[in-house]
Write a protein that holds these residues in place. Structure first.
Motif, PDB file in Angstrom:
ATOM      1  N   GLY A   1      -5.588   1.000 -34.366  1.00 29.56           N
ATOM      2  CA  GLY A   1      -5.041  -0.239 -33.809  1.00 29.56           C
ATOM      3  C   GLY A   1      -6.107  -1.171 -33.262  1.00 29.56           C
ATOM      4  N   GLU A   2      -7.245  -0.605 -32.900  1.00 25.34           N
ATOM      5  CA  GLU A   2      -8.374  -1.407 -32.423  1.00 25.34           C
ATOM      6  C   GLU A   2      -9.312  -1.800 -33.560  1.00 25.34           C
ATOM      7  OE1 GLU A   2     -10.390   0.459 -29.158  1.00 25.34           O
ATOM      8  OE2 GLU A   2      -8.547   0.640 -27.982  1.00 25.34           O
ATOM      9  N   GLY A   3      -8.919  -1.483 -34.785  1.00 21.84           N
ATOM     10  CA  GLY A   3      -9.715  -1.872 -35.941  1.00 21.84           C
ATOM     11  C   GLY A   3     -10.796  -0.902 -36.348  1.00 21.84           C
ATOM     12  N   ARG A   4     -10.816   0.276 -35.785  1.00 20.24           N
ATOM     13  CA  ARG A   4     -11.862   1.251 -36.124  1.00 20.24           C
ATOM     14  C   ARG A   4     -11.547   1.898 -37.464  1.00 20.24           C
ATOM     15  NH1 ARG A   4     -15.403   1.987 -32.309  1.00 20.24           N
ATOM     16  NH2 ARG A   4     -14.923   1.030 -30.311  1.00 20.24           N
ATOM     17  N   ARG A   5     -12.553   1.947 -38.301  1.00 22.66           N
ATOM     18  CA  ARG A   5     -12.447   2.568 -39.618  1.00 22.66           C
ATOM     19  C   ARG A   5     -13.695   3.409 -39.816  1.00 22.66           C
ATOM     20  NH1 ARG A   5      -8.321   0.529 -38.478  1.00 22.66           N
ATOM     21  NH2 ARG A   5      -7.000  -0.814 -39.738  1.00 22.66           N
ATOM     22  N   GLY A   6     -13.668   4.631 -39.332  1.00 19.32           N
ATOM     23  CA  GLY A   6     -14.830   5.503 -39.412  1.00 19.32           C
ATOM     24  C   GLY A   6     -15.628   5.467 -38.129  1.00 19.32           C
ATOM     25  N   GLY A   7     -16.769   6.146 -38.156  1.00 19.40           N
ATOM     26  CA  GLY A   7     -17.652   6.200 -36.993  1.00 19.40           C
ATOM     27  C   GLY A   7     -17.321   7.298 -36.010  1.00 19.40           C
ATOM     28  N   LEU A   8     -16.350   8.146 -36.318  1.00 22.12           N
ATOM     29  CA  LEU A   8     -15.959   9.227 -35.417  1.00 22.12           C
ATOM     30  C   LEU A   8     -17.021  10.320 -35.456  1.00 22.12           C
ATOM     31  CD1 LEU A   8     -13.750  10.448 -33.546  1.00 22.12           C
ATOM     32  CD2 LEU A   8     -12.779  11.490 -35.604  1.00 22.12           C
ATOM     33  N   THR A   9     -17.579  10.651 -34.290  1.00 19.93           N
ATOM     34  CA  THR A   9     -18.631  11.675 -34.257  1.00 19.93           C
ATOM     35  C   THR A   9     -18.258  12.907 -33.444  1.00 19.93           C
ATOM     36  OG1 THR A   9     -19.766  10.646 -32.386  1.00 19.93           O
ATOM     37  CG2 THR A   9     -20.450   9.953 -34.586  1.00 19.93           C
ATOM     38  N   ALA A  10     -17.314  12.792 -32.505  1.00 18.92           N
ATOM     39  CA  ALA A  10     -16.941  13.947 -31.675  1.00 18.92           C
ATOM     40  C   ALA A  10     -15.526  13.753 -31.135  1.00 18.92           C
ATOM     41  CB  ALA A  10     -17.919  14.128 -30.518  1.00 18.92           C
ATOM     42  N   VAL A  11     -14.882  14.879 -30.850  1.00 25.13           N
ATOM     43  CA  VAL A  11     -13.524  14.890 -30.309  1.00 25.13           C
ATOM     44  C   VAL A  11     -13.444  16.001 -29.274  1.00 25.13           C
ATOM     45  CG1 VAL A  11     -11.071  15.273 -30.850  1.00 25.13           C
ATOM     46  CG2 VAL A  11     -12.554  14.137 -32.534  1.00 25.13           C
ATOM     47  N   ALA A  12     -12.758  15.751 -28.169  1.00 26.33           N
ATOM     48  CA  ALA A  12     -12.456  16.803 -27.193  1.00 26.33           C
ATOM     49  C   ALA A  12     -10.945  16.940 -27.094  1.00 26.33           C
ATOM     50  CB  ALA A  12     -13.043  16.473 -25.826  1.00 26.33           C
ATOM     51  N   VAL A  13     -10.468  18.180 -27.051  1.00 24.88           N
ATOM     52  CA  VAL A  13      -9.041  18.461 -26.920  1.00 24.88           C
ATOM     53  C   VAL A  13      -8.861  19.448 -25.772  1.00 24.88           C
ATOM     54  CG1 VAL A  13      -6.963  19.292 -28.071  1.00 24.88           C
ATOM     55  CG2 VAL A  13      -8.749  18.168 -29.411  1.00 24.88           C
ATOM     56  N   VAL A  14      -7.999  19.082 -24.822  1.00 26.51           N
ATOM     57  CA  VAL A  14      -7.741  19.943 -23.670  1.00 26.51           C
ATOM     58  C   VAL A  14      -6.242  20.141 -23.493  1.00 26.51           C
ATOM     59  CG1 VAL A  14      -9.816  19.083 -22.501  1.00 26.51           C
ATOM     60  CG2 VAL A  14      -7.609  18.100 -21.922  1.00 26.51           C
ATOM     61  N   GLY A  15      -5.887  21.271 -22.928  1.00 30.72           N
ATOM     62  CA  GLY A  15      -4.510  21.566 -22.571  1.00 30.72           C
ATOM     63  C   GLY A  15      -4.447  21.911 -21.102  1.00 30.72           C
ATOM     64  N   PRO A  16      -3.269  22.265 -20.626  1.00 28.60           N
ATOM     65  CA  PRO A  16      -3.130  22.619 -19.215  1.00 28.60           C
ATOM     66  C   PRO A  16      -3.817  23.945 -18.897  1.00 28.60           C
ATOM     67  CG  PRO A  16      -1.067  22.987 -20.368  1.00 28.60           C
ATOM     68  CD  PRO A  16      -2.003  22.355 -21.350  1.00 28.60           C
ATOM     69  N   LYS A  17      -4.443  23.998 -17.754  1.00 29.00           N
ATOM     70  CA  LYS A  17      -5.162  25.216 -17.355  1.00 29.00           C
ATOM     71  C   LYS A  17      -4.220  26.337 -16.931  1.00 29.00           C
ATOM     72  CE  LYS A  17      -9.382  22.911 -16.042  1.00 29.00           C
ATOM     73  NZ  LYS A  17     -10.686  23.413 -15.776  1.00 29.00           N
ATOM     74  N   ASP A  18      -2.985  25.987 -16.597  1.00 29.06           N
ATOM     75  CA  ASP A  18      -2.060  26.994 -16.080  1.00 29.06           C
ATOM     76  C   ASP A  18      -1.040  27.475 -17.116  1.00 29.06           C
ATOM     77  OD1 ASP A  18      -0.682  24.586 -16.219  1.00 29.06           O
ATOM     78  OD2 ASP A  18       0.413  24.918 -14.353  1.00 29.06           O
ATOM     79  N   LYS A  19      -1.268  27.184 -18.382  1.00 27.91           N
ATOM     80  CA  LYS A  19      -0.343  27.609 -19.442  1.00 27.91           C
ATOM     81  C   LYS A  19      -1.095  28.459 -20.465  1.00 27.91           C
ATOM     82  CE  LYS A  19       3.198  24.827 -18.358  1.00 27.91           C
ATOM     83  NZ  LYS A  19       3.124  24.775 -16.939  1.00 27.91           N
TER      84      LYS A  19
END
Length: 140
Positions: free
Chosen positions: A66-84
């Protein structure tokens, strides 16, 4: 821990706090890092019609497009709840792996995915999470 990794994990935790997860009560946050230094976040958005639920990674990718980005992705972080769950690092689901592959493929990148758990951060490339991925080249 590298500055980028630390910043991404922090951004993903902040996003998770905004999750709309009234049914599972499992708040997930994702943060995408682009080669220009931008960080785009997303959070899971549940729906009473469960099949319409959106994962955090998918929301973040949609925001990036939606912001016009087409590529350039170098890293991703994914987190969930610490108590589940058992506290093990969480990984993107299959749909999210494919969604991440789409934006990564547009820039020819293989981003590192930081899968965050309570006591461990597992680092794995997207190509390892989604070997033999289906992409735009298959449609040509």
């Amino acid at each position: 821990m590298s500055d980028i990794k630390e910043s991404l994990i922090e951004a993903a935790h902040a996003a998770a706090k905004e999750a709309y997860a009234p049914y599972s009560n499992y708040q997930v946050g994702a943060a995408l890092f682009f080669d220009d230094g931008a960080i785009i976040t997303g959070t899971n958005v549940e729906n009473a019609s469960y099949g319409l639920t959106l994962c955090a990674e998918t929301v973040a990718v949609a925001r990036a497009f939606g912001e016009g980005r087409r590529g350039g992705l170098t890293a991703v972080a994914v987190v969930g709840p610490k108590d589940k769950g058992d506290g093990a690092p969480i990984t993107p689901c299959g749909r999210c792996r494919q969604t991440l592959n789409e934006i990564a493929g547009l820039g020819g990148t293989d981003p590192v995915i930081y899968c965050v758990g309570n006591d461990e951060v597992r680092e794995v490339t997207l190509s390892k999470l989604l070997p033999h991925a289906f992409g735009p080249d298959h449609l040509a």
